[in-house]
Design a protein around this motif. Sequence first.
Motif, mmCIF file in Angstrom:
data_model
loop_
_atom_site.group_PDB
_atom_site.id
_atom_site.type_symbol
_atom_site.label_atom_id
_atom_site.label_comp_id
_atom_site.label_asym_id
_atom_site.label_seq_id
_atom_site.Cartn_x
_atom_site.Cartn_y
_atom_site.Cartn_z
ATOM 1 N N LEU A 174 7.624 5.547 -7.156
ATOM 2 C CA LEU A 174 7.818 6.113 -5.822
ATOM 3 C C LEU A 174 7.542 5.077 -4.734
ATOM 4 C CD1 LEU A 174 6.301 9.668 -6.399
ATOM 5 C CD2 LEU A 174 8.706 8.972 -6.406
ATOM 6 N N LEU A 175 8.078 3.902 -4.935
ATOM 7 C CA LEU A 175 7.960 2.833 -3.940
ATOM 8 C C LEU A 175 9.064 2.990 -2.902
ATOM 9 C CD1 LEU A 175 7.365 -0.156 -6.376
ATOM 10 C CD2 LEU A 175 5.686 0.911 -4.881
ATOM 11 N N PRO A 176 8.828 2.503 -1.697
ATOM 12 C CA PRO A 176 9.878 2.581 -0.678
ATOM 13 C C PRO A 176 11.110 1.775 -1.100
ATOM 14 C CG PRO A 176 7.778 1.898 0.287
ATOM 15 C CD PRO A 176 7.598 1.915 -1.191
ATOM 16 N N PRO A 177 12.287 2.172 -0.663
ATOM 17 C CA PRO A 177 13.500 1.408 -0.992
ATOM 18 C C PRO A 177 13.339 -0.059 -0.589
ATOM 19 C CG PRO A 177 14.061 3.460 0.122
ATOM 20 C CD PRO A 177 12.565 3.330 0.167
ATOM 21 N N GLY A 178 13.824 -0.947 -1.450
ATOM 22 C CA GLY A 178 13.741 -2.371 -1.189
ATOM 23 C C GLY A 178 12.422 -3.003 -1.600
ATOM 24 N N HIS A 179 11.508 -2.202 -2.141
ATOM 25 C CA HIS A 179 10.193 -2.711 -2.548
ATOM 26 C C HIS A 179 9.969 -2.545 -4.049
ATOM 27 C CE1 HIS A 179 9.604 -2.253 1.783
ATOM 28 N NE2 HIS A 179 8.737 -3.232 1.645
ATOM 29 N N ASP A 180 11.042 -2.419 -4.820
ATOM 30 C CA ASP A 180 10.922 -2.195 -6.257
ATOM 31 C C ASP A 180 11.077 -3.516 -7.018
ATOM 32 O OD1 ASP A 180 10.593 -0.921 -8.643
ATOM 33 O OD2 ASP A 180 12.668 -0.261 -8.800
ATOM 34 N N ASP A 181 10.117 -4.396 -6.828
ATOM 35 C CA ASP A 181 10.101 -5.649 -7.577
ATOM 36 C C ASP A 181 8.682 -5.841 -8.118
ATOM 37 O OD1 ASP A 181 8.446 -7.104 -5.586
ATOM 38 O OD2 ASP A 181 10.240 -6.928 -4.344
ATOM 39 N N ALA A 182 8.479 -6.859 -8.942
ATOM 40 C CA ALA A 182 7.194 -7.055 -9.621
ATOM 41 C C ALA A 182 6.026 -7.178 -8.636
ATOM 42 C CB ALA A 182 7.267 -8.283 -10.530
ATOM 43 N N MET A 183 6.213 -7.928 -7.554
ATOM 44 C CA MET A 183 5.126 -8.113 -6.600
ATOM 45 C C MET A 183 4.742 -6.799 -5.925
ATOM 46 S SD MET A 183 4.833 -10.422 -3.142
ATOM 47 C CE MET A 183 5.960 -9.384 -2.245
ATOM 48 N N HIS A 184 5.724 -6.034 -5.474
ATOM 49 C CA HIS A 184 5.427 -4.768 -4.802
ATOM 50 C C HIS A 184 4.843 -3.741 -5.767
ATOM 51 C CE1 HIS A 184 8.021 -6.432 -1.578
ATOM 52 N NE2 HIS A 184 7.125 -5.819 -0.835
ATOM 53 N N ARG A 185 5.296 -3.752 -7.023
ATOM 54 C CA ARG A 185 4.704 -2.850 -8.011
ATOM 55 C C ARG A 185 3.231 -3.186 -8.211
ATOM 56 N NH1 ARG A 185 9.766 -3.011 -10.220
ATOM 57 N NH2 ARG A 185 9.299 -4.768 -11.585
ATOM 58 N N ARG A 186 2.911 -4.500 -8.322
ATOM 59 C CA ARG A 186 1.517 -4.909 -8.497
ATOM 60 C C ARG A 186 0.676 -4.480 -7.302
ATOM 61 N NH1 ARG A 186 -0.147 -10.717 -7.674
ATOM 62 N NH2 ARG A 186 -0.689 -9.724 -5.781
ATOM 63 N N ILE A 187 1.189 -4.673 -6.102
ATOM 64 C CA ILE A 187 0.466 -4.264 -4.895
ATOM 65 C C ILE A 187 0.247 -2.752 -4.891
ATOM 66 C CG2 ILE A 187 0.669 -4.051 -2.374
ATOM 67 C CD1 ILE A 187 2.086 -6.839 -2.476
ATOM 68 N N ALA A 188 1.259 -1.982 -5.290
ATOM 69 C CA ALA A 188 1.138 -0.523 -5.327
ATOM 70 C C ALA A 188 0.079 -0.087 -6.340
ATOM 71 C CB ALA A 188 2.482 0.117 -5.659
ATOM 72 N N ILE A 189 0.045 -0.753 -7.485
ATOM 73 C CA ILE A 189 -0.941 -0.414 -8.519
ATOM 74 C C ILE A 189 -2.346 -0.720 -8.025
ATOM 75 C CG2 ILE A 189 -1.764 -0.969 -10.845
ATOM 76 C CD1 ILE A 189 1.256 -1.674 -11.474
ATOM 77 N N GLU A 190 -2.551 -1.935 -7.508
ATOM 78 C CA GLU A 190 -3.873 -2.312 -7.008
ATOM 79 C C GLU A 190 -4.307 -1.405 -5.859
ATOM 80 O OE1 GLU A 190 -3.297 -6.419 -6.037
ATOM 81 O OE2 GLU A 190 -3.730 -7.076 -8.094
ATOM 82 N N SER A 191 -3.388 -1.090 -4.984
ATOM 83 C CA SER A 191 -3.691 -0.205 -3.864
ATOM 84 C C SER A 191 -4.140 1.170 -4.356
ATOM 85 C CB SER A 191 -2.467 -0.080 -2.967
ATOM 86 O OG SER A 191 -2.693 0.866 -1.957
ATOM 87 N N ALA A 192 -3.459 1.696 -5.360
ATOM 88 C CA ALA A 192 -3.833 3.006 -5.904
ATOM 89 C C ALA A 192 -5.233 2.952 -6.512
ATOM 90 C CB ALA A 192 -2.810 3.465 -6.941
ATOM 91 N N VAL A 193 -5.547 1.888 -7.244
ATOM 92 C CA VAL A 193 -6.876 1.757 -7.848
ATOM 93 C C VAL A 193 -7.937 1.722 -6.743
ATOM 94 C CG1 VAL A 193 -8.408 0.286 -9.216
ATOM 95 C CG2 VAL A 193 -6.020 0.581 -9.912
ATOM 96 N N PHE A 194 -7.722 0.892 -5.729
ATOM 97 C CA PHE A 194 -8.697 0.777 -4.643
ATOM 98 C C PHE A 194 -8.847 2.088 -3.887
ATOM 99 C CE2 PHE A 194 -8.730 -3.512 -5.720
ATOM 100 C CZ PHE A 194 -9.590 -4.241 -4.932
#
Length: 102
Positions: A63-83
């Motif tokens: 459920l990333l915003p359009p245009g943000h579905d790449d490895a870097m943005h996925r990693r940021i989304a995962i870390e953000s969710a953990v934090f």
Amino acid sequence: MERFDVTIGTAVEFLRGTWPELQEVRFEIGALPPSPDTTGIPRWHIDREGRRIVLFRIPIERLLPPGHDDAMHRRIAIESAVFRAAAEYVGKDPWEFGPDQG
């Protein structure tokens, strides 16, 4: 899926090293939440009584915003969710998790 697990593990190690109140908290990975809540699809579930946080892989990664579905943005989304989940668990703001903030 392996990258997801590794990214969560790295973020959890950092948090446990910074915030002792997370030492006894189990971080678990689930595929999907049981059902959407009134505010949308949850990315995690907090169980204070059981001392655990369940992070839901599919909503976090997909459920990333359009245009943000790449490895870097996925990693940021995962870390953000953990934090954000850890901050909710301990009742702090996620920005307080820096090493000089404790």
